[in-house]
Motif scaffolding. Structure first.
Motif, short mmCIF file in Angstrom:
data_model
loop_
_atom_site.label_atom_id
_atom_site.label_comp_id
_atom_site.label_asym_id
_atom_site.label_seq_id
_atom_site.Cartn_x
_atom_site.Cartn_y
_atom_site.Cartn_z
N MET A 1 0.83 -1.20 0.00
CA MET A 1 0.00 0.00 0.00
C MET A 1 0.86 1.25 0.00
O MET A 1 0.56 2.25 -0.66
CB MET A 1 -0.92 0.00 1.21
N GLY A 2 1.96 1.20 0.75
CA GLY A 2 2.88 2.33 0.76
C GLY A 2 3.45 2.60 -0.61
O GLY A 2 3.56 3.75 -1.06
N VAL A 3 3.81 1.53 -1.31
CA VAL A 3 4.34 1.67 -2.66
C VAL A 3 3.28 2.25 -3.59
O VAL A 3 3.55 3.14 -4.40
CB VAL A 3 4.83 0.30 -3.19
N ILE A 4 2.04 1.75 -3.48
CA ILE A 4 0.96 2.22 -4.34
C ILE A 4 0.68 3.70 -4.11
O ILE A 4 0.48 4.48 -5.05
CB ILE A 4 -0.32 1.39 -4.10
N ILE A 5 0.67 4.12 -2.84
CA ILE A 5 0.42 5.53 -2.53
C ILE A 5 1.49 6.41 -3.15
O ILE A 5 1.21 7.46 -3.74
CB ILE A 5 0.36 5.75 -1.01
N CYS A 6 2.74 5.97 -3.00
CA CYS A 6 3.84 6.72 -3.62
C CYS A 6 3.67 6.77 -5.13
O CYS A 6 3.93 7.78 -5.78
CB CYS A 6 5.19 6.10 -3.28
N MET A 7 3.22 5.65 -5.69
CA MET A 7 3.04 5.57 -7.13
C MET A 7 1.97 6.54 -7.59
O MET A 7 2.13 7.24 -8.60
CB MET A 7 2.66 4.14 -7.52
N LEU A 8 0.86 6.61 -6.85
CA LEU A 8 -0.22 7.50 -7.23
C LEU A 8 0.17 8.97 -7.10
O LEU A 8 -0.41 9.83 -7.75
CB LEU A 8 -1.45 7.21 -6.37
N CYS A 9 1.14 9.21 -6.23
CA CYS A 9 1.62 10.58 -6.07
C CYS A 9 2.55 10.98 -7.22
O CYS A 9 2.92 12.15 -7.35
CB CYS A 9 2.37 10.74 -4.75
N SER A 10 2.97 10.00 -8.03
CA SER A 10 3.82 10.28 -9.17
C SER A 10 2.94 10.41 -10.41
O SER A 10 2.44 9.42 -10.93
CB SER A 10 4.84 9.15 -9.36
N ARG B 1 10.96 -0.39 -11.94
CA ARG B 1 11.92 -0.15 -13.02
C ARG B 1 12.15 1.34 -13.26
O ARG B 1 13.28 1.78 -13.47
CB ARG B 1 11.41 -0.82 -14.31
N GLU B 2 11.07 2.11 -13.22
CA GLU B 2 11.16 3.52 -13.61
C GLU B 2 11.41 4.46 -12.43
O GLU B 2 11.99 5.54 -12.62
CB GLU B 2 9.89 3.93 -14.35
N ARG B 3 10.94 4.11 -11.24
CA ARG B 3 11.11 5.00 -10.09
C ARG B 3 11.59 4.24 -8.87
O ARG B 3 10.89 4.15 -7.86
CB ARG B 3 9.80 5.72 -9.79
N PRO B 4 12.78 3.65 -8.91
CA PRO B 4 13.28 2.91 -7.73
C PRO B 4 13.44 3.78 -6.50
O PRO B 4 13.43 3.29 -5.38
CB PRO B 4 14.63 2.36 -8.21
N ASP B 5 13.57 5.11 -6.71
CA ASP B 5 13.71 6.01 -5.57
C ASP B 5 12.47 6.00 -4.69
O ASP B 5 12.55 6.08 -3.46
CB ASP B 5 13.99 7.44 -6.06
N LEU B 6 11.26 5.85 -5.30
CA LEU B 6 10.03 5.79 -4.52
C LEU B 6 9.98 4.50 -3.69
O LEU B 6 9.55 4.51 -2.53
CB LEU B 6 8.81 5.85 -5.45
N VAL B 7 10.41 3.41 -4.30
CA VAL B 7 10.44 2.14 -3.59
C VAL B 7 11.37 2.23 -2.39
O VAL B 7 11.05 1.78 -1.28
CB VAL B 7 10.87 1.00 -4.53
N MET B 8 12.54 2.82 -2.60
CA MET B 8 13.50 2.94 -1.52
C MET B 8 12.96 3.81 -0.39
O MET B 8 13.20 3.54 0.79
CB MET B 8 14.82 3.53 -2.04
N ASP B 9 12.20 4.85 -0.73
CA ASP B 9 11.59 5.69 0.30
C ASP B 9 10.63 4.88 1.16
O ASP B 9 10.61 5.01 2.40
CB ASP B 9 10.83 6.86 -0.34
N VAL B 10 9.81 4.03 0.52
CA VAL B 10 8.87 3.20 1.26
C VAL B 10 9.62 2.23 2.19
O VAL B 10 9.27 2.05 3.35
CB VAL B 10 7.96 2.41 0.30
N LEU B 11 10.68 1.62 1.66
CA LEU B 11 11.45 0.68 2.47
C LEU B 11 12.10 1.37 3.66
O LEU B 11 12.13 0.83 4.77
CB LEU B 11 12.51 0.00 1.61
N ARG B 12 12.63 2.57 3.43
CA ARG B 12 13.26 3.31 4.53
C ARG B 12 12.24 3.69 5.59
O ARG B 12 12.52 3.62 6.79
CB ARG B 12 13.96 4.56 3.99
N ASN B 13 11.06 4.10 5.14
CA ASN B 13 10.04 4.52 6.10
C ASN B 13 9.41 3.35 6.85
O ASN B 13 8.72 3.54 7.85
CB ASN B 13 8.93 5.29 5.37
#
Length: 270
Positions: A14-23, A47-59
């Protein structure tokens, strides 16, 4: 455990999806997100926005570590179970005659423990064994085998005293055993001074004890224990045989119980 892991994974997703929708760039190309296209959408995001994934993992670092630990424990459990399946077919010949036994002497499963009273991990494992004996009752017992790190140190001397106390009263010996682990630091610091003081409080014949610690029978048992350890290729303590199953180190309770369950099941089939 499985249900908790599923909940954690859903939260991360869900965290990843929220970040995705914000992009706007990704959400614009994704369209409506459904159960069917979610894997493809997430793959595109990774593939296209690994930075968003990393933000979710860090949080969610604590949750990520928990999942990783659960995965590690599961792999370890499977590895141990595979080893134990092989162990069932390999006899282990060790001498247990005359050794103190904690629990039902006729138990279906014997946990033969090679231990050192000065070893921190042996101290941890003693609590695990106590919990197992309490849970399994008459089906499981423990047999003491001495394997001190230093054959002339306080651990070796403590084993000699323990075996000598057992010659008089095994119940008192196991009381002594618990005190040794409970006061491991004092044993290491004070050595024989602590041993003498502790045995005086057990209500045993201390004059006989003084003779028994030099008794040939006890010396032979300790020598046999060292020989058995060498034959088994033991490299450190604690080391356990659960009937034929080998356990190296201080396993968590749930994993140790897995070995006991396998040994019990094998015994039931005889």
């Amino acid at each position: 455990m499985k249900a908790e892991r599923t909940i954690i994974l859903k939260k991360l997703a869900m965290g990843v999806i929220i970040c995705m929708l914000c992009s706007s760039e990704i959400s614009a190309g994704a369209g409506a997100i459904t159960n069917e296209n979610l894997p493809q959408v997430l793959e595109k995001l990774f593939r296209e926005r690994p930075d968003l994934v990393m933000d979710v993992l860090r949080n969610n670092s604590e949750s990520v570590l928990e999942i990783a630990q659960q995965g590690s424990n599961l792999r370890r459990k499977r590895t141990l179970e595979a080893q134990w399946t092989e162990d069932l077919n390999i006899p282990k010949n060790v001498k247990v005659q005359g050794r103190p036994v904690l629990g039902n002497e006729n138990a279906k499963v014997s946990i033969i423990a090679f231990t050192d009273f000065t070893c921190h991990y042996c101290q941890q494992a003693s609590n695990t064994i106590a919990a197992i004996l309490d849970e399994y009752g008459k089906d499981v017992n423990m047999v003491f085998k001495s394997l001190p790190l230093d054959e002339k140190g306080p651990g070796a001397l403590a084993a000699t005293y323990f075996l000598a106390v057992a010659q008089q009263n095994e119940e008192k010996a196991w009381e002594f055993y618990k005190k040794l682990f409970a006061n491991r630091d004092t044993l290491i610091a004070d050595g024989e001074k602590y041993l003498k003081k502790t045995t005086e409080g057990l209500g045993i014949d201390t004059k006989r004890l003084s003779r028994d610690i030099h008794n040939k029978k006890i010396t032979e048992m300790i020598t046999e224990d060292l020989k058995d350890a060498q034959d088994l290729g033991i490299e450190g303590t604690p080391f356990f045989l659960v009937n034929r199953l080998v356990i190296r180190g201080a396993l968590p309770l749930d994993l140790f119980k897995g070995a006991v369950d396998i040994a019990l099941k094998k015994n039931m089939k005889k």
